[in-house]
Design a protein around this motif. Structure first.
Motif, PDB file in Angstrom:
ATOM      1  N   MET A  37      26.921  37.477 -48.892  1.00  0.00           N
ATOM      2  CA  MET A  37      25.485  37.085 -48.282  1.00  0.00           C
ATOM      3  C   MET A  37      24.529  37.367 -49.311  1.00  0.00           C
ATOM      4  O   MET A  37      23.733  36.676 -49.566  1.00  0.00           O
ATOM      5  CB  MET A  37      25.350  37.822 -46.859  1.00  0.00           C
ATOM      6  N   ALA A  38      24.560  38.754 -49.746  1.00  0.00           N
ATOM      7  CA  ALA A  38      23.470  39.181 -50.677  1.00  0.00           C
ATOM      8  C   ALA A  38      23.646  38.396 -52.092  1.00  0.00           C
ATOM      9  O   ALA A  38      22.814  37.994 -52.622  1.00  0.00           O
ATOM     10  CB  ALA A  38      23.754  40.636 -51.153  1.00  0.00           C
ATOM     11  N   MET A  39      24.746  38.002 -52.615  1.00  0.00           N
ATOM     12  CA  MET A  39      25.079  37.156 -53.750  1.00  0.00           C
ATOM     13  C   MET A  39      24.406  35.985 -53.643  1.00  0.00           C
ATOM     14  O   MET A  39      23.741  35.247 -54.421  1.00  0.00           O
ATOM     15  CB  MET A  39      26.446  37.242 -53.984  1.00  0.00           C
ATOM     16  N   THR A  40      24.453  35.070 -52.376  1.00  0.00           N
ATOM     17  CA  THR A  40      24.254  33.922 -52.157  1.00  0.00           C
ATOM     18  C   THR A  40      22.448  34.095 -52.007  1.00  0.00           C
ATOM     19  O   THR A  40      21.993  32.935 -52.546  1.00  0.00           O
ATOM     20  CB  THR A  40      24.511  33.469 -50.560  1.00  0.00           C
ATOM     21  N   SER A  41      21.950  34.993 -51.592  1.00  0.00           N
ATOM     22  CA  SER A  41      20.335  35.108 -51.584  1.00  0.00           C
ATOM     23  C   SER A  41      19.948  35.362 -53.021  1.00  0.00           C
ATOM     24  O   SER A  41      18.874  34.759 -53.317  1.00  0.00           O
ATOM     25  CB  SER A  41      20.003  36.321 -50.701  1.00  0.00           C
ATOM     26  N   ILE A  42      20.531  36.223 -53.840  1.00  0.00           N
ATOM     27  CA  ILE A  42      20.144  36.188 -55.058  1.00  0.00           C
ATOM     28  C   ILE A  42      20.435  34.858 -55.985  1.00  0.00           C
ATOM     29  O   ILE A  42      19.504  34.642 -56.611  1.00  0.00           O
ATOM     30  CB  ILE A  42      21.182  37.460 -55.850  1.00  0.00           C
ATOM     31  N   PHE A  43      21.303  34.245 -55.799  1.00  0.00           N
ATOM     32  CA  PHE A  43      21.736  32.865 -56.386  1.00  0.00           C
ATOM     33  C   PHE A  43      20.619  32.141 -55.978  1.00  0.00           C
ATOM     34  O   PHE A  43      20.024  31.140 -56.867  1.00  0.00           O
ATOM     35  CB  PHE A  43      22.863  32.242 -56.078  1.00  0.00           C
ATOM     36  N   THR A  44      20.214  31.934 -54.698  1.00  0.00           N
ATOM     37  CA  THR A  44      19.025  31.269 -54.145  1.00  0.00           C
ATOM     38  C   THR A  44      18.013  31.503 -54.981  1.00  0.00           C
ATOM     39  O   THR A  44      16.864  30.528 -55.148  1.00  0.00           O
ATOM     40  CB  THR A  44      19.207  31.174 -52.619  1.00  0.00           C
ATOM     41  N   SER A  45      17.427  32.659 -54.999  1.00  0.00           N
ATOM     42  CA  SER A  45      16.336  33.252 -55.569  1.00  0.00           C
ATOM     43  C   SER A  45      16.083  32.888 -57.153  1.00  0.00           C
ATOM     44  O   SER A  45      15.225  32.195 -57.494  1.00  0.00           O
ATOM     45  CB  SER A  45      16.040  34.711 -55.371  1.00  0.00           C
ATOM     46  N   ILE A  46      17.298  33.131 -57.671  1.00  0.00           N
ATOM     47  CA  ILE A  46      17.256  32.767 -59.173  1.00  0.00           C
ATOM     48  C   ILE A  46      17.069  31.199 -59.402  1.00  0.00           C
ATOM     49  O   ILE A  46      16.385  30.818 -60.202  1.00  0.00           O
ATOM     50  CB  ILE A  46      18.417  33.175 -59.746  1.00  0.00           C
ATOM     51  N   ARG A  47      17.727  30.252 -58.534  1.00  0.00           N
ATOM     52  CA  ARG A  47      17.599  28.904 -58.740  1.00  0.00           C
ATOM     53  C   ARG A  47      16.279  28.357 -58.331  1.00  0.00           C
ATOM     54  O   ARG A  47      15.533  27.520 -58.963  1.00  0.00           O
ATOM     55  CB  ARG A  47      18.391  28.337 -57.536  1.00  0.00           C
ATOM     56  N   TYR A  48      15.645  29.024 -57.408  1.00  0.00           N
ATOM     57  CA  TYR A  48      14.251  28.615 -57.181  1.00  0.00           C
ATOM     58  C   TYR A  48      13.056  29.156 -58.246  1.00  0.00           C
ATOM     59  O   TYR A  48      12.417  28.545 -58.546  1.00  0.00           O
ATOM     60  CB  TYR A  48      13.685  29.670 -55.766  1.00  0.00           C
ATOM     61  N   LEU A  49      13.455  30.201 -58.920  1.00  0.00           N
ATOM     62  CA  LEU A  49      12.610  30.770 -59.942  1.00  0.00           C
ATOM     63  C   LEU A  49      12.698  29.595 -61.190  1.00  0.00           C
ATOM     64  O   LEU A  49      11.852  29.401 -61.941  1.00  0.00           O
ATOM     65  CB  LEU A  49      12.916  32.047 -60.370  1.00  0.00           C
ATOM     66  N   TYR A  50      14.065  29.447 -61.427  1.00  0.00           N
ATOM     67  CA  TYR A  50      14.470  28.256 -62.431  1.00  0.00           C
ATOM     68  C   TYR A  50      13.563  26.974 -62.206  1.00  0.00           C
ATOM     69  O   TYR A  50      12.869  26.578 -63.113  1.00  0.00           O
ATOM     70  CB  TYR A  50      15.930  28.102 -62.644  1.00  0.00           C
ATOM     71  N   LEU A  51      13.790  26.500 -60.906  1.00  0.00           N
ATOM     72  CA  LEU A  51      12.938  25.169 -60.813  1.00  0.00           C
ATOM     73  C   LEU A  51      11.510  25.529 -60.824  1.00  0.00           C
ATOM     74  O   LEU A  51      10.825  24.612 -61.333  1.00  0.00           O
ATOM     75  CB  LEU A  51      13.468  24.719 -59.567  1.00  0.00           C
ATOM     76  N   LYS A  52      10.902  26.641 -60.259  1.00  0.00           N
ATOM     77  CA  LYS A  52       9.659  26.987 -60.400  1.00  0.00           C
ATOM     78  C   LYS A  52       8.989  26.872 -61.535  1.00  0.00           C
ATOM     79  O   LYS A  52       7.937  26.211 -61.936  1.00  0.00           O
ATOM     80  CB  LYS A  52       9.335  28.213 -59.467  1.00  0.00           C
TER      81      LYS A  52
END
Length: 261
Positions: free
Chosen positions: A1-16
């Motif tokens: 669950m934590a890894m999914t959250s980290i991946f989601t955050s990284i993906r958002y920052l990349y797109l941002k």
């Protein structure tokens, strides 16, 4: 669950980061829209502590001194082209003014939410909130004469909201409606966001656009949802729902225009 959250955050920052760069580049290479609406509305959003900015073009505002028309006015809800990520609200000012000046329609030009800060279905929710506002003010707006228009991604949203307004409860998270729009105008909308942008043909007289940036914009907007969802890609609307779309629809493309009615 934590890894999914980290991946989601990284993906958002990349797109941002990429989309912020794109926004800055567009601001440097082109002039910002300078709209001149008759007035501005701030319509309540379903999100707490937020409103939706709407430019209003009212034909009566151009005829001050004349007796106003009796009864509520027909209304056109317009959605500008943004790539679903680029803040260009006001770009359609000439179109909105033309419609207002030459018809008795009040035009509401909506500044809907953009990705990646507000991904799908936030933009559709904003349009629906504006529709709710219109329908809740029958003294001002004729609920039997509500039309919708949009340019590019705005055209996609116009089709999507019209389709979701006819969608069944199992395929739509929005409030269920039945054909709230009398007519629809879509200028060169993207109807299938699941298709690889590299397969697109450049419009007649238009400039070729980078498939890379289109992919980035779509990823930021669609997020974890199925790109074949008809609220995202109107091309996947069922035949049954197609029959419930507005009676009058005009599609304007880069090559051939068609009238459906």
């Amino acid at each position: 669950m934590a890894m999914t959250s980290i991946f989601t955050s990284i993906r958002y920052l990349y797109l941002k980061v990429l989309i912020t760069f794109s926004r800055l580049l567009i601001n440097l290479l082109s002039s910002s829209p300078k709209p001149n609406p008759d007035y501005i509305l701030q319509i309540p959003s379903r999100q707490s502590n937020r409103t939706i900015k709407v430019h209003v073009y009212n034909p009566l505002a151009e005829n001050i001194g004349e007796a106003p028309s009796p009864g509520p006015a027909p209304v056109l809800i317009n959605l500008y082209g943004s790539g679903l990520t680029i803040p260009l609200h006001g770009l359609d000012d000439p179109f909105c003014r033309f419609v207002s000046k030459n018809t008795n329609y009040i035009v509401l030009d909506v500044e809907y939410s953009l990705a990646p800060e507000f991904p799908f279905p936030n933009a559709l929710n904003d349009v629906e909130d504006v529709l709710n506002y219109v329908e809740s003010h029958p003294d001002q707006y004729d609920s039997e004469k509500i039309s919708i228009s949009g340019f590019s991604s705005g055209g996609t949203l116009a089709l999507a909201i019209a389709a979701s307004a006819s969608a069944s409860a199992s395929t739509s998270t929005t409030h269920i409606r039945r054909a709230p729009f009398k007519s629809l105008i879509a200028f060169y909308p993207a109807t299938n966001l699941s298709q690889d942008p590299a397969l697109r043909k450049t419009p007649v007289g238009g400039k070729e656009r980078s498939p890379f940036w289109t992919r980035i914009f779509r990823k930021a907007y669609i997020g974890p949802y199925d790109s074949r969802d008809p609220r995202i890609s109107p091309a996947f609307v069922t035949d049954e729902d197609m029959a419930r779309l507005p009676q009058y629809m005009l599609f304007v493309t880069g090559g051939v225009g068609c009238f459906c009615g």
